[in-house]
Design a protein around this motif. Structure first.
Motif, PDB file in Angstrom:
ATOM      1  N   CYS A  54       0.875  -1.161   0.000  1.00 38.99           N
ATOM      2  CA  CYS A  54       0.000   0.000   0.000  1.00 38.99           C
ATOM      3  C   CYS A  54       0.916   1.215   0.000  1.00 38.99           C
ATOM      4  O   CYS A  54       1.804   1.322   0.854  1.00 38.99           O
ATOM      5  CB  CYS A  54      -0.889   0.031   1.239  1.00 38.99           C
ATOM      6  SG  CYS A  54      -1.868   1.554   1.399  1.00 38.99           S
ATOM      7  N   PHE A  55       0.729   2.093  -0.979  1.00 39.72           N
ATOM      8  CA  PHE A  55       1.476   3.336  -1.055  1.00 39.72           C
ATOM      9  C   PHE A  55       0.491   4.452  -0.733  1.00 39.72           C
ATOM     10  O   PHE A  55      -0.509   4.622  -1.451  1.00 39.72           O
ATOM     11  CB  PHE A  55       2.055   3.547  -2.461  1.00 39.72           C
ATOM     12  CG  PHE A  55       2.838   2.363  -2.974  1.00 39.72           C
ATOM     13  CD1 PHE A  55       4.105   2.078  -2.485  1.00 39.72           C
ATOM     14  CD2 PHE A  55       2.297   1.528  -3.941  1.00 39.72           C
ATOM     15  CE1 PHE A  55       4.819   0.976  -2.949  1.00 39.72           C
ATOM     16  CE2 PHE A  55       3.003   0.438  -4.420  1.00 39.72           C
ATOM     17  CZ  PHE A  55       4.269   0.157  -3.925  1.00 39.72           C
ATOM     18  N   GLY A  56       0.736   5.177   0.331  1.00 36.23           N
ATOM     19  CA  GLY A  56      -0.202   6.224   0.727  1.00 36.23           C
ATOM     20  C   GLY A  56       0.481   7.350   1.469  1.00 36.23           C
ATOM     21  O   GLY A  56       1.532   7.160   2.090  1.00 36.23           O
ATOM     22  N   MET A  63       4.275   6.741   2.289  1.00 37.08           N
ATOM     23  CA  MET A  63       4.709   5.540   2.985  1.00 37.08           C
ATOM     24  C   MET A  63       4.398   4.290   2.166  1.00 37.08           C
ATOM     25  O   MET A  63       3.361   4.223   1.513  1.00 37.08           O
ATOM     26  CB  MET A  63       4.039   5.427   4.354  1.00 37.08           C
ATOM     27  CG  MET A  63       4.573   4.256   5.155  1.00 37.08           C
ATOM     28  SD  MET A  63       3.987   4.246   6.853  1.00 37.08           S
ATOM     29  CE  MET A  63       4.774   5.711   7.478  1.00 37.08           C
ATOM     30  N   THR A  64       5.301   3.342   2.214  1.00 42.51           N
ATOM     31  CA  THR A  64       5.089   2.028   1.625  1.00 42.51           C
ATOM     32  C   THR A  64       4.823   1.060   2.773  1.00 42.51           C
ATOM     33  O   THR A  64       5.621   0.965   3.705  1.00 42.51           O
ATOM     34  CB  THR A  64       6.339   1.560   0.847  1.00 42.51           C
ATOM     35  OG1 THR A  64       6.598   2.490  -0.204  1.00 42.51           O
ATOM     36  CG2 THR A  64       6.137   0.167   0.277  1.00 42.51           C
ATOM     37  N   GLY A  85       8.470   3.556  -3.571  1.00 39.56           N
ATOM     38  CA  GLY A  85       7.053   3.682  -3.258  1.00 39.56           C
ATOM     39  C   GLY A  85       6.522   5.054  -3.623  1.00 39.56           C
ATOM     40  O   GLY A  85       5.419   5.195  -4.166  1.00 39.56           O
ATOM     41  N   LYS A  86       7.314   6.078  -3.346  1.00 41.03           N
ATOM     42  CA  LYS A  86       6.914   7.452  -3.686  1.00 41.03           C
ATOM     43  C   LYS A  86       6.775   7.597  -5.194  1.00 41.03           C
ATOM     44  O   LYS A  86       5.829   8.196  -5.695  1.00 41.03           O
ATOM     45  CB  LYS A  86       7.940   8.454  -3.138  1.00 41.03           C
ATOM     46  CG  LYS A  86       7.569   9.878  -3.444  1.00 41.03           C
ATOM     47  CD  LYS A  86       8.572  10.852  -2.872  1.00 41.03           C
ATOM     48  CE  LYS A  86       8.120  12.268  -3.191  1.00 41.03           C
ATOM     49  NZ  LYS A  86       9.149  13.247  -2.996  1.00 41.03           N
ATOM     50  N   ARG A  87       7.711   7.012  -5.933  1.00 35.80           N
ATOM     51  CA  ARG A  87       7.679   7.085  -7.395  1.00 35.80           C
ATOM     52  C   ARG A  87       6.422   6.405  -7.951  1.00 35.80           C
ATOM     53  O   ARG A  87       5.735   6.960  -8.817  1.00 35.80           O
ATOM     54  CB  ARG A  87       8.945   6.447  -7.969  1.00 35.80           C
ATOM     55  CG  ARG A  87       9.143   6.675  -9.444  1.00 35.80           C
ATOM     56  CD  ARG A  87      10.547   6.293  -9.916  1.00 35.80           C
ATOM     57  NE  ARG A  87      10.933   4.951  -9.549  1.00 35.80           N
ATOM     58  CZ  ARG A  87      11.909   4.648  -8.682  1.00 35.80           C
ATOM     59  NH1 ARG A  87      12.599   5.603  -8.092  1.00 35.80           N
ATOM     60  NH2 ARG A  87      12.205   3.396  -8.413  1.00 35.80           N
ATOM     61  N   ILE A  88       6.079   5.232  -7.437  1.00 30.05           N
ATOM     62  CA  ILE A  88       4.877   4.519  -7.883  1.00 30.05           C
ATOM     63  C   ILE A  88       3.630   5.337  -7.563  1.00 30.05           C
ATOM     64  O   ILE A  88       2.737   5.486  -8.400  1.00 30.05           O
ATOM     65  CB  ILE A  88       4.811   3.116  -7.244  1.00 30.05           C
ATOM     66  CG1 ILE A  88       5.933   2.243  -7.813  1.00 30.05           C
ATOM     67  CG2 ILE A  88       3.442   2.470  -7.468  1.00 30.05           C
ATOM     68  CD1 ILE A  88       6.163   0.951  -7.053  1.00 30.05           C
ATOM     69  N   TYR A  89       3.569   5.877  -6.359  1.00 32.31           N
ATOM     70  CA  TYR A  89       2.420   6.694  -5.947  1.00 32.31           C
ATOM     71  C   TYR A  89       2.243   7.881  -6.877  1.00 32.31           C
ATOM     72  O   TYR A  89       1.149   8.177  -7.343  1.00 32.31           O
ATOM     73  CB  TYR A  89       2.631   7.156  -4.503  1.00 32.31           C
ATOM     74  CG  TYR A  89       1.515   7.995  -3.928  1.00 32.31           C
ATOM     75  CD1 TYR A  89       0.449   7.393  -3.269  1.00 32.31           C
ATOM     76  CD2 TYR A  89       1.534   9.382  -4.015  1.00 32.31           C
ATOM     77  CE1 TYR A  89      -0.571   8.157  -2.702  1.00 32.31           C
ATOM     78  CE2 TYR A  89       0.522  10.156  -3.464  1.00 32.31           C
ATOM     79  CZ  TYR A  89      -0.524   9.538  -2.808  1.00 32.31           C
ATOM     80  OH  TYR A  89      -1.542  10.291  -2.259  1.00 32.31           O
ATOM     81  N   GLU A  90       3.339   8.576  -7.172  1.00 31.53           N
ATOM     82  CA  GLU A  90       3.268   9.756  -8.029  1.00 31.53           C
ATOM     83  C   GLU A  90       2.898   9.397  -9.461  1.00 31.53           C
ATOM     84  O   GLU A  90       2.163  10.129 -10.125  1.00 31.53           O
ATOM     85  CB  GLU A  90       4.594  10.529  -7.962  1.00 31.53           C
ATOM     86  CG  GLU A  90       4.776  11.199  -6.607  1.00 31.53           C
ATOM     87  CD  GLU A  90       6.149  11.822  -6.414  1.00 31.53           C
ATOM     88  OE1 GLU A  90       7.079  11.542  -7.216  1.00 31.53           O
ATOM     89  OE2 GLU A  90       6.288  12.586  -5.440  1.00 31.53           O
ATOM     90  N   GLN A  91       3.384   8.262  -9.967  1.00 26.39           N
ATOM     91  CA  GLN A  91       3.034   7.826 -11.328  1.00 26.39           C
ATOM     92  C   GLN A  91       1.546   7.531 -11.426  1.00 26.39           C
ATOM     93  O   GLN A  91       0.895   7.881 -12.409  1.00 26.39           O
ATOM     94  CB  GLN A  91       3.829   6.575 -11.715  1.00 26.39           C
ATOM     95  CG  GLN A  91       5.280   6.837 -12.011  1.00 26.39           C
ATOM     96  CD  GLN A  91       6.096   5.566 -12.185  1.00 26.39           C
ATOM     97  OE1 GLN A  91       5.647   4.463 -11.868  1.00 26.39           O
ATOM     98  NE2 GLN A  91       7.310   5.702 -12.686  1.00 26.39           N
TER      99      GLN A  91
END
Length: 94
Positions: A54-56, A63-64, A85-91
């Motif tokens: 979970c990326f939130g 946070m991952t 995790g930050k990169r995935i969230y932003e994408q």
């Protein structure tokens, strides 16, 4: 969208995670309440139980949280602030 969830974790793993990554699982559960959270399957895990990320947003960071589902509960077993995790969230939320 609000979620209703019950969380659990192993206290010993929580303590190890606090020392290693500076994050308690009590704080980590807040990532699930981010309406823009991203849930992804952990395809690198080869065990018998399906695991997820979970990326939130928690505080000022992304946070991952590593978790699985057990008996209808979200079982947290790892968490931290990691660049990937930050990169995935932003994408996903571009």
């Amino acid at each position: 969208m609000a979620i209703e969830a019950t969380f659990e974790w192993d206290d010993a793993k929580d303590g190890i995670n606090r020392v290693k990554h500076g994050v308690s699982f009590a704080v980590a559960q807040m990532a699930f309440f981010d309406p823009r959270r991203v849930i992804a399957e952990d395809l690198g895990h080869s065990g018998t139980e399906q695991r997820y990320f979970c990326f939130g947003k928690v505080g000022d960071g992304i946070m991952t949280v590593r978790f699985t589902y057990r008996a209808g509960r979200i079982c947290i077993f790892g968490a931290g602030y990691w660049r990937k995790g930050k990169r995935i969230y932003e994408q996903q939320n571009g």
